[in-house]
Design a protein around this motif. Structure first.
Motif, mmCIF file in Angstrom:
data_model
loop_
_atom_site.group_PDB
_atom_site.id
_atom_site.type_symbol
_atom_site.label_atom_id
_atom_site.label_comp_id
_atom_site.label_asym_id
_atom_site.label_seq_id
_atom_site.Cartn_x
_atom_site.Cartn_y
_atom_site.Cartn_z
ATOM 1 N N LEU A 96 1.299 -3.015 3.435
ATOM 2 C CA LEU A 96 2.170 -3.782 2.533
ATOM 3 C C LEU A 96 3.279 -2.905 1.955
ATOM 4 O O LEU A 96 4.413 -3.355 1.799
ATOM 5 C CB LEU A 96 1.344 -4.429 1.418
ATOM 6 C CG LEU A 96 0.425 -5.555 1.916
ATOM 7 C CD1 LEU A 96 -0.428 -6.110 0.777
ATOM 8 C CD2 LEU A 96 1.248 -6.677 2.545
ATOM 9 N N VAL A 97 2.945 -1.664 1.651
ATOM 10 C CA VAL A 97 3.972 -0.733 1.149
ATOM 11 C C VAL A 97 5.103 -0.633 2.174
ATOM 12 O O VAL A 97 6.295 -0.652 1.845
ATOM 13 C CB VAL A 97 3.354 0.657 0.879
ATOM 14 C CG1 VAL A 97 4.429 1.723 0.728
ATOM 15 C CG2 VAL A 97 2.502 0.612 -0.372
ATOM 16 N N PHE A 98 4.718 -0.570 3.438
ATOM 17 C CA PHE A 98 5.702 -0.439 4.512
ATOM 18 C C PHE A 98 6.509 -1.736 4.690
ATOM 19 O O PHE A 98 7.741 -1.730 4.650
ATOM 20 C CB PHE A 98 4.961 -0.072 5.803
ATOM 21 C CG PHE A 98 5.850 -0.004 6.989
ATOM 22 C CD1 PHE A 98 6.762 1.031 7.135
ATOM 23 C CD2 PHE A 98 5.814 -1.010 7.953
ATOM 24 C CE1 PHE A 98 7.609 1.078 8.230
ATOM 25 C CE2 PHE A 98 6.661 -0.973 9.045
ATOM 26 C CZ PHE A 98 7.562 0.076 9.187
ATOM 27 N N VAL A 99 5.779 -2.846 4.806
ATOM 28 C CA VAL A 99 6.449 -4.114 5.111
ATOM 29 C C VAL A 99 7.333 -4.586 3.949
ATOM 30 O O VAL A 99 8.391 -5.178 4.162
ATOM 31 C CB VAL A 99 5.386 -5.168 5.515
ATOM 32 C CG1 VAL A 99 5.948 -6.569 5.499
ATOM 33 C CG2 VAL A 99 4.849 -4.842 6.895
ATOM 34 N N LEU A 100 6.896 -4.302 2.735
ATOM 35 C CA LEU A 100 7.687 -4.727 1.571
ATOM 36 C C LEU A 100 8.733 -3.685 1.182
ATOM 37 O O LEU A 100 9.455 -3.860 0.206
ATOM 38 C CB LEU A 100 6.770 -5.020 0.374
ATOM 39 C CG LEU A 100 5.853 -6.237 0.570
ATOM 40 C CD1 LEU A 100 4.854 -6.354 -0.576
ATOM 41 C CD2 LEU A 100 6.669 -7.510 0.686
ATOM 42 N N GLY A 101 8.776 -2.600 1.940
ATOM 43 C CA GLY A 101 9.803 -1.567 1.692
ATOM 44 C C GLY A 101 9.741 -1.041 0.269
ATOM 45 O O GLY A 101 10.742 -1.078 -0.452
ATOM 46 N N LEU A 102 8.590 -0.533 -0.144
ATOM 47 C CA LEU A 102 8.437 -0.142 -1.552
ATOM 48 C C LEU A 102 9.007 1.241 -1.891
ATOM 49 O O LEU A 102 9.022 1.628 -3.050
ATOM 50 C CB LEU A 102 6.967 -0.223 -1.974
ATOM 51 C CG LEU A 102 6.377 -1.643 -1.949
ATOM 52 C CD1 LEU A 102 4.990 -1.675 -2.559
ATOM 53 C CD2 LEU A 102 7.282 -2.638 -2.685
ATOM 54 N N ASN A 103 9.452 1.961 -0.864
ATOM 55 C CA ASN A 103 10.051 3.288 -1.141
ATOM 56 C C ASN A 103 11.154 3.181 -2.187
ATOM 57 O O ASN A 103 12.097 2.405 -2.006
ATOM 58 C CB ASN A 103 10.677 3.866 0.126
ATOM 59 C CG ASN A 103 9.625 4.468 1.010
ATOM 60 O OD1 ASN A 103 8.807 3.715 1.528
ATOM 61 N ND2 ASN A 103 9.600 5.769 1.153
ATOM 62 N N GLY A 104 10.996 3.948 -3.259
ATOM 63 C CA GLY A 104 12.043 3.982 -4.283
ATOM 64 C C GLY A 104 12.107 2.722 -5.148
ATOM 65 O O GLY A 104 12.939 2.632 -6.044
ATOM 66 N N GLN A 105 11.246 1.747 -4.898
ATOM 67 C CA GLN A 105 11.296 0.488 -5.654
ATOM 68 C C GLN A 105 10.401 0.544 -6.882
ATOM 69 O O GLN A 105 9.459 1.341 -6.933
ATOM 70 C CB GLN A 105 10.788 -0.665 -4.769
ATOM 71 C CG GLN A 105 11.612 -0.889 -3.545
ATOM 72 C CD GLN A 105 12.861 -1.699 -3.845
ATOM 73 O OE1 GLN A 105 12.961 -2.348 -4.877
ATOM 74 N NE2 GLN A 105 13.833 -1.634 -2.953
ATOM 75 N N ARG A 106 10.661 -0.344 -7.835
ATOM 76 C CA ARG A 106 9.776 -0.441 -9.002
ATOM 77 C C ARG A 106 8.526 -1.227 -8.614
ATOM 78 O O ARG A 106 8.611 -2.315 -8.034
ATOM 79 C CB ARG A 106 10.479 -1.185 -10.132
ATOM 80 C CG ARG A 106 11.474 -0.314 -10.888
ATOM 81 C CD ARG A 106 12.364 -1.159 -11.756
ATOM 82 N NE ARG A 106 11.648 -1.754 -12.876
ATOM 83 C CZ ARG A 106 11.573 -1.228 -14.088
ATOM 84 N NH1 ARG A 106 12.138 -0.073 -14.341
ATOM 85 N NH2 ARG A 106 10.927 -1.842 -15.051
ATOM 86 N N VAL A 107 7.371 -0.642 -8.926
ATOM 87 C CA VAL A 107 6.091 -1.317 -8.679
ATOM 88 C C VAL A 107 5.369 -1.405 -10.015
ATOM 89 O O VAL A 107 5.155 -0.385 -10.676
ATOM 90 C CB VAL A 107 5.241 -0.540 -7.641
ATOM 91 C CG1 VAL A 107 3.847 -1.150 -7.513
ATOM 92 C CG2 VAL A 107 5.930 -0.532 -6.290
ATOM 93 N N CYS A 108 5.026 -2.619 -10.410
ATOM 94 C CA CYS A 108 4.407 -2.809 -11.721
ATOM 95 C C CYS A 108 2.876 -2.850 -11.564
ATOM 96 O O CYS A 108 2.349 -3.597 -10.722
ATOM 97 C CB CYS A 108 4.931 -4.114 -12.324
ATOM 98 S SG CYS A 108 4.333 -4.393 -13.982
ATOM 99 N N VAL A 109 2.192 -2.035 -12.346
ATOM 100 C CA VAL A 109 0.729 -1.948 -12.256
ATOM 101 C C VAL A 109 0.142 -2.036 -13.667
ATOM 102 O O VAL A 109 0.862 -1.872 -14.651
ATOM 103 C CB VAL A 109 0.295 -0.596 -11.618
ATOM 104 C CG1 VAL A 109 0.752 -0.485 -10.181
ATOM 105 C CG2 VAL A 109 0.815 0.588 -12.424
ATOM 106 N N ASP A 110 -1.170 -2.249 -13.744
ATOM 107 C CA ASP A 110 -1.829 -2.189 -15.047
ATOM 108 C C ASP A 110 -1.855 -0.726 -15.501
ATOM 109 O O ASP A 110 -1.886 0.180 -14.662
ATOM 110 C CB ASP A 110 -3.271 -2.715 -14.941
ATOM 111 C CG ASP A 110 -3.274 -4.212 -14.691
ATOM 112 O OD1 ASP A 110 -2.325 -4.883 -15.119
ATOM 113 O OD2 ASP A 110 -4.221 -4.701 -14.053
#
Ligand code: PMP
Length: 363
Positions: A96-110
């Motif tokens: 999912l990290v790859f497919v959603l292109g999360l590099n450099g993106q904001r990811v919101c977690v608890d």
């Protein structure tokens, strides 16, 4: 993972006599190991050949059908073709990290969440935040890791309404709520933005490496390609074994038995913690097999405590592993009572309390 933590935990794992409260491992004695080994012998020659051959990247049809059945029983409209089998939930997150292109993106977690996800996001240079807009909101509904708390109705609505393009709902422990409730999967309410992730690692054996994703339809082709690129397929042999076991096991009873064993162990652990570690507060978990403690004294250092605990014959997972943001968080510990014989849980906590005393005296 912090290399210092890994070194100490490997050291503890290699020492006989250590009563380790570290690691999120299911209770081995709960697992139908004899049935699993028996099922290998029961495979017909054709089934055996198939189990040792290459399979398709989407995974075994029978296993996909089992996952879809489980989700349909919770109200979802899915069938086997909607499910992608992965090599554990961890690989699902990685794809999912790859497919959603999360590099450099904001990811919101608890603020406290699963370290494997935090490490993965960090290794891809994602910017971890605990509120605000994000490309993805990552949640662990049902039973959170490390606190063992569920997601109340209001929180669920809050998460669904989060200002994030997509949601990853990691249900690794969701079937282990002590009250037996498994809520509606989040993707029912937002099928075009929720990625559902599951695994057999907490209810059966983590060594099977069987997990899955149900993705919004528009992402499925890309995910399948990513899966093929990563490792061609989840292992045929363990998928075949999982299918055999799931066909013969009374799943509902297996889960009931697991929940009752875990709730009993957690109660025993909490009893010892309250008696021997009064400087720590803990929230009573609603499921799973761990307990998260927070020290009331801010000066106790987690790493020094882990070093002292290892010397004194016990271990734990330091809170920093679970924190999205380590600043000023104080001393936290995740304890799991599954690695020690039940009657020695109190002794493990006693060793931990001695380690606390050693650290305090050294201050
Ligand atoms: N998600 C969570 C919340 C977990 O706690 C874990 C394992 N500790 C995983 C995913 C990874 O599970 P798997 O063994 O299926 O890769």
């Amino acid at each position: 993972m912090d290399l210092r933590i890994e070194r100490l935990q490997r050291q503890a794992a290699q020492c006989s006599g250590v009563l380790s409260l570290a690691g999120g491992l299911p209770l081995t004695s709960l697992l139908p190991t004899a049935a699993l080994l028996g099922s290998v012998r029961e495979l017909s020659p054709d089934q055996r050949d198939e189990a040792l051959q290459y399979g398709w990247p989407e995974g075994s049809d029978a296993l996909r059908a089992w996952v879809a059945d489980g989700l349909r029983a919770r109200g979802a409209r899915v069938d086997a073709s909607d499910v992608l089998i992965t090599s554990g939930a961890q690989q699902a997150l990685s794809l999912l990290v790859f497919v959603l292109g999360l590099n450099g993106q904001r990811v919101c977690v608890d603020p406290l969440t699963y370290p494997g996800a935090l490490d993965l996001f960090r290794h891809h240079d994602a910017r971890l935040v605990t509120e605000g807009c994000a490309r993805v909101r990552y949640v662990v509904p049902g039973v959170s890791n490390p606190t063992g708390l569920g997601m109340a109705g209001a929180e669920r609505q809050h998460v669904l309404g989060a200002p994030a393009d997509f949601l990853i709902a990691d249900e690794a422990y969701a079937e282990l709520r002590y009250d037996g409730l498994t809520e509606r999967p989040l993707f029912l309410d937002a099928p075009e933005r929720v990625f559902h992730v599951g695994t057999l690692s907490k209810t059966l054996w983590p060594g099977l490496r069987v997990g899955w994703i149900v993705a919004p339809p528009s992402f499925r082709a890309e995910l399948l390609d990513a899966k093929r690129d990563a490792d061609l397929q989840a292992p045929s042999l363990t998928q075949a074994l999982a299918v055999r076991i799931l066909a013969t096991l009374d799943w509902r009873r297996h889960l009931e038995c697991a929940r009752s064993k875990y709730v009993a162990r957690i109660a025993r652990l909490m009893h010892s913690v309250r008696r021997r570690l009064p400087e720590f507060s803990c929230v009573e978990p609603e499921g799973g097999f761990s307990l998260f403690l927070q020290c009331r004294e801010r000066r106790l250092d987690e790493m020094k405590l882990l070093e002292a605990a290892t010397r004194l014959g016990t271990s734990f997972d330091p809170g920093r592993m679970f924190r999205a943001n380590a600043d000023g968080a104080g001393c936290g510990l995740r304890l799991s009572p599954c690695n020690v014989p039940e009657e020695l849980i109190d002794e493990a906590v006693r060793r931990l309390s001695r380690a606390v005393a050693v650290c305090r005296n050294a201050q």
